[in-house]
Design an enzyme around this catalytic site. Structure first.
Site, PDB file in Angstrom:
ATOM      1  N   GLU A  52     109.093  51.444  64.137  1.00  0.00           N
ATOM      2  CA  GLU A  52     110.044  51.763  63.074  1.00  0.00           C
ATOM      3  C   GLU A  52     111.048  50.621  63.025  1.00  0.00           C
ATOM      4  O   GLU A  52     111.931  50.517  63.874  1.00  0.00           O
ATOM      5  CB  GLU A  52     110.732  53.099  63.366  1.00  0.00           C
ATOM      6  CG  GLU A  52     109.786  54.282  63.472  1.00  0.00           C
ATOM      7  CD  GLU A  52     109.018  54.548  62.194  1.00  0.00           C
ATOM      8  OE1 GLU A  52     109.541  54.221  61.108  1.00  0.00           O
ATOM      9  OE2 GLU A  52     107.904  55.075  62.270  1.00  0.00           O
ATOM     10  N   CYS A  98     119.214  51.681  59.153  1.00  0.00           N
ATOM     11  CA  CYS A  98     118.012  50.901  58.839  1.00  0.00           C
ATOM     12  C   CYS A  98     117.545  51.089  57.410  1.00  0.00           C
ATOM     13  O   CYS A  98     116.871  50.221  56.854  1.00  0.00           O
ATOM     14  CB  CYS A  98     116.886  51.237  59.823  1.00  0.00           C
ATOM     15  SG  CYS A  98     116.408  52.980  59.822  1.00  0.00           S
TER      16      CYS A  98
END
Length: 459
Positions: free
Chosen positions: A212, A246
């Protein structure tokens, strides 16, 4: 922690997994309930740790971290029995007199390496999925968020024996030692640079990974967008956690005709949400450390600041900042910003903007503000990205009913809910062939009749 201690942890977990104690679904549910109860007991300490590491307010800590973990725990305890069942599938005619099924099975010994920006949620969400799937886990939180790492260690040590769930704290040396070990699955959340190293080290053992990562997530606005509402939602998504998210909108790409109106709306929203002086707002948070503060400050081209631009090195705060007109040569457009700096670029033709976006590495998130359904369908079909929203930002990751993950340079694999259970599981395909009948046509010597029958069965 010394290398030999890490080796002992991995060895103990391998023996524990081999004992079969993680496999019963009742055991998995009990583990998840243990974890939930411990979080409830330690909520105040978690909030204090998040404030110490990132300046997060009580509301933001619950909304974006603690509450998200509760949601994942609740979802998994309700659904894990269903997900762990064998799934029967259709058997082809050529394999008749058989039962075909898919059996979800845990990988075994898993490594979960988490980042500092959402240190509680991004550690425990994947752990919930790993335990629900029947694995053991070694958890490695970030050294940059030491207060949260300490609370995580306390909670997990209180809940689990180290042969089931172990916590390894420390920095790069511990990371390197962990990656020397042979795990059955590695789940990493962090930067692209470290993600490449994790994947390279995992390849030495042919260990599957979920990565990720991040990237420059665009926020595209066309002429039909509701500008005031869009500004409100963009400001929320961009400056949450001081931009250290993010999936935060990394930059805006808007139709040139609405740029000035949009800038005015964003200015109003920043003042409305954070006050006239965000640097003195106790709920605004701070940058994680001086290194990142200096990096973010260096991305601000003062001549392009149309809102904000002030910094406070003492409190590690950077004011919500908007840069306009921005272009692809600006310092802020050369890397993922990961901070409260928002460049605004413009386009004359939407297709030119989409071509430019597609020419860059695939982003983790993509945001589109439009009232035109045809445009929404076209953009979501032609642009590659991990996930995103139409007429909002960041909320696509706050659901257990959809997987969350990247594509290309922004990551591989997905988790949350069913996708998380599947990420930490190997799905065995099994045919249970009955013994009371054995059709002869697959065996030699072959005959014309058998060939005709095979051709009928396999059409």
């Amino acid at each position: 922690m010394k290398p030999e201690e890490i080796q002992q942890i991995v060895s103990a977990q391998r023996a524990y997994f081999a004992s079969g104690k993680t496999l019963p679904v009742d055991r998995r549910i009990a583990a998840l309930n243990q974890l939930k109860d411990a979080i409830v007991r330690h909520e105040d300490e978690i909030e204090q740790a998040l404030h110490a590491d990132l300046g997060k307010s009580r509301m933001e800590s619950y909304m974006c971290e603690i509450g998200m973990v509760y949601s994942e725990l609740t979802y998994m305890t309700r659904h894990v029995r269903q997900y762990a069942r064998e799934q029967r599938v259709r058997t082809p005619l050529a394999q008749s007199v058989s039962r075909s099924y898919v059996k979800p099975s845990p990988y075994g010994i898993t490594l979960i390496m988490s980042p500092w920006n959402y240190p509680f949620m991004l550690t425990l969400d994947p752990l919930v999925d790993a335990l629900a799937a029947g694995n053991t886990a070694v958890v490695k939180p970030s050294a940059y968020s030491p207060h949260t790492s300490e609370v995580l260690r306390d909670i997990l040590t209180e809940c689990f024996s180290p042969e089931y769930v172990a916590v390894v704290t420390g920095g790069r040396e511990e990371n390197a030692c962990l990656l020397n070990e042979h795990f059955d699955f590695i789940f990493f959340t962090g930067s692209q640079a470290v993600g490449r190293e994790v994947m390279r080290r995992a390849a030495e053992h042919l260990t599957p990974v979920a990565l990720e990562l991040g990237g420059k997530s665009p926020c595209v606005m066309d002429k039909t967008a509701k500008i005031n509402l869009a500004a409100r939602r963009i400001v929320f998504g961009k400056f949450l956690n001081c931009g250290q998210t993010c999936v935060a909108p990394d930059y805006i790409y808007c139709d040139a005709a609405i740029r000035d109106e949009l800038i005015s709306a964003i200015r109003r929203e920043i003042k409305r949400q954070f006050g006239a002086d965000a640097l003195s707002n106790d709920n605004y948070g701070k940058i994680i450390n001086r290194t990142h503060f200096d990096r973010i400050s260096g991305l601000i081209s003062q001549e392009k600041v149309v809102c904000g631009g002030r910094t406070d090195a003492g409190s590690l705060r950077v004011e919500p900042t908007v840069l306009c007109p921005a272009d692809w040569d600006d310092p802020a457009m050369q890397e993922e910003i990961f901070g409260p700096v928002l460049p605004v670029l413009t386009y004359d033709r939407l297709e030119d903007a989409l071509d430019e976006i597609n020419a860059h590495p695939h982003p983790l998130a993509f945001y589109l503000f439009t009232e035109d359904k045809k445009t929404a369908r076209h953009v979501t079909e032609t642009c590659a990205f991990g996930g995103g929203c139409i007429n909002d930002t960041i909320i696509h990751l706050a659901t257990t009913n959809m997987g969350f993950g990247g594509v290309g340079a922004s990551g591989m694999g997905a988790y949350h809910g069913k996708a998380g259970f599947d990420a930490f599981s190997h799905h065995k395909s099994i045919v249970d062939k009955k013994t009371w009948l054995d059709l002869p046509m697959r065996y030699q010597p072959y005959t014309r009749l058998y060939e005709k029958l095979v051709r009928v069965f396999m059409r």
